[in-house]
Design an enzyme around this catalytic site. Structure first.
Site, PDB file in Angstrom:
ATOM      1  N   HIS A 159       5.469   6.485   3.578  1.00  0.00           N
ATOM      2  CA  HIS A 159       6.185   6.436   4.851  1.00  0.00           C
ATOM      3  C   HIS A 159       7.623   6.949   4.742  1.00  0.00           C
ATOM      4  CE1 HIS A 159       2.936   4.245   6.850  1.00  0.00           C
ATOM      5  NE2 HIS A 159       2.770   3.660   5.671  1.00  0.00           N
ATOM      6  N   SER A 183       5.142  -0.419   4.819  1.00  0.00           N
ATOM      7  CA  SER A 183       4.382   0.061   5.969  1.00  0.00           C
ATOM      8  C   SER A 183       4.296  -0.926   7.111  1.00  0.00           C
ATOM      9  CB  SER A 183       2.972   0.447   5.525  1.00  0.00           C
ATOM     10  OG  SER A 183       2.293  -0.677   4.981  1.00  0.00           O
ATOM     11  N   LYS A 235       0.617  11.401   7.190  1.00  0.00           N
ATOM     12  CA  LYS A 235       1.565  10.690   8.056  1.00  0.00           C
ATOM     13  C   LYS A 235       2.569  11.697   8.616  1.00  0.00           C
ATOM     14  CE  LYS A 235       0.593   6.337   5.794  1.00  0.00           C
ATOM     15  NZ  LYS A 235      -0.526   6.846   4.960  1.00  0.00           N
TER      16      LYS A 235
END
Length: 415
Positions: A216, A188, A251
């Site tokens: 991610h 990240s 996300k």
């Protein structure tokens, strides 16, 4: 209290001293207030800015169909009213879990209230005293805390160093018990991908279980067959090679919550033993409905991932022309390493003055001496916005260098 004993500082004195130290070291954190989620345009404390600090990689947090699905989901109730196991599990949660399982190529999935809860719950359920957990030193805080709280023997290896990983696996083998290897698929703060194929090979050799945190990676990368499944799919790993897959819905999916995907046996096991699932109120139905809609948009709009890749390439080309010290990252996370905490804060403030919101990342989030600007790209950014950020970065760095050459001390000011 014994007569003559030195008095201890009060709570208020202790708090103020520790906060003052953090300010002096350039590590003090402040909350920025936005009027609404970045689109990527945002009003930050009343100022119009372009946000390059969001994890909304595909621009789905403001997608009208996703918002409409959330609004429809809210009609099912403002909250789930209880834990999933008591009476807080709705059909919309079940539909979301089925969609996640299909997207990741796993038999089943289980939704959690957050990525932090998913990692702590899964790790604590799978290993304990007498077992070992082997972790990359740059793992996310939730994986680190999961390892600590599991009470298993915690063994760490240098970032993406396969020789160091193998040595720790050999050590774990000598200690006995089960071994879980936990890594981020995409890191990240650095934006680089773990060498998952090699990690999986070592796990097979030493009989370890591999857990990949896809916070991610999910939604932005995958394989031809599973285009949004994440970095494990991009590395060509099967469900047997990466049996524990965690991902977030806050996300690339633009919503909130998280999941663990794997075999039906794994999901049934976590439902029984993952404390952060068993003892937490269920995900709000509006969030589940919004996340479900986001996954469906991901599937039918692959052009969002193509646009994101184009935007990353455009930014890296421009940064290369300016000689910016970028990390080696092909992901939407593009860290600009500056080292000094005060320098990072000064550049972030200068960028804010020019209308660009960029994350200033300092220890303890990253190792000492590696403070950075964490620039994140989205499919929603235009070419002009990316070029504008690059121009602002070049100008801000030039201002800082000129001040340093003139012997002027540049101190950070409030963002």
């Amino acid at each position: 209290m014994t007569s003559g004993a030195p008095s201890k500082p009060t709570l208020a004195e202790t708090l103020q001293a520790r906060l003052a130290e953090r300010r002096q070291r350039g590590l003090y954190r402040q909350i920025k207030t936005l009027d609404e989620a970045p689109s990527p345009h945002a009003l930050v404390d009343g100022r119009p800015m372009v946000a390059f600090s969001s994890n909304d990689y595909l621009g789905l947090a403001r997608h009208p169909q996703v918002i409409a699905a959330q609004q429809q989901g809210a009609r099912l109730g403002a909250g789930a009213t209880a834990s999933h196991l008591v009476n807080g599990h709705l059909r919309v949660h079940e539909a979301l879990q089925e969609e996640i399982a299909a997207a990741t190529g796993r038999e089943a999935a289980l939704v959690f209230s957050s990525g932090y809860a998913a990692n702590l719950g899964a790790i604590g359920a799978l290993i304990g005293r007498g077992d070992c957990i082997v972790s990359d030193k740059l793992n996310h805080a939730s994986l680190i805390d999961g390892a600590r709280l599991s009470r298993a023997e915690s063994l760490r290896f240098a970032h993406s160093d396969m020789g160091a990983l193998e040595r720790q696996l050999q050590r774990a083998q000598s200690l006995g018990g089960n071994t879980l290897v936990a890594v981020d698929g995409v890191y990240s703060m650095d934006g680089d991908c773990a060498p998952l194929a090699e990690i999986a090979r070592l796990c097979r050799r030493y009989g370890a279980w591999l857990m990949v945190d896809e916070a991610h990676g999910f939604g932005v990368m995958g394989s031809e067959a599973r285009p949004i499944a994440g970095s494990a799919a991009a590395a060509g790993l099967s469900a047997d090679e990466a049996p524990v897959l965690m991902g977030t819905l806050g996300k690339a999916a633009g919503n909130a919550g998280a999941f663990v995907a794997g075999s039906r046996a794994l999901i049934d096991y976590l439902l029984q033993f993952a404390r952060t699932y068993v003892y937490t109120t269920g995900m709000p139905p509006a969030v589940a409905a919004g996340a479900l809609a986001a996954l469906q948009v991901m599937a039918r709009e692959p052009e969002r991932r193509r646009q994101l890749r184009d935007n990353v390439a455009r930014f890296r080309r421009g940064a290369g022309q300016l000689g910016l010290p970028l990390c080696d990252s092909a992901s939407p996370i593009q860290p600009l390493l500056l080292g000094c905490e005060h320098t990072v804060m000064s550049i972030a403030a200068e960028l804010a003055a020019r209308g660009y919101l960029v994350g200033a990342i300092r220890p303890p989030t990253v190792p000492a001496g590696t403070a950075r600007l964490r620039i994140t790209l989205s499919a929603a950014h235009s070419g002009a916005e990316i070029d504008g950020l690059l121009e602002a970065l070049g100008a801000s760095l030039a201002t800082l260098r000129s001040a340093a050459a003139a012997g002027i001390e540049v101190r950070p000011h409030a963002l």
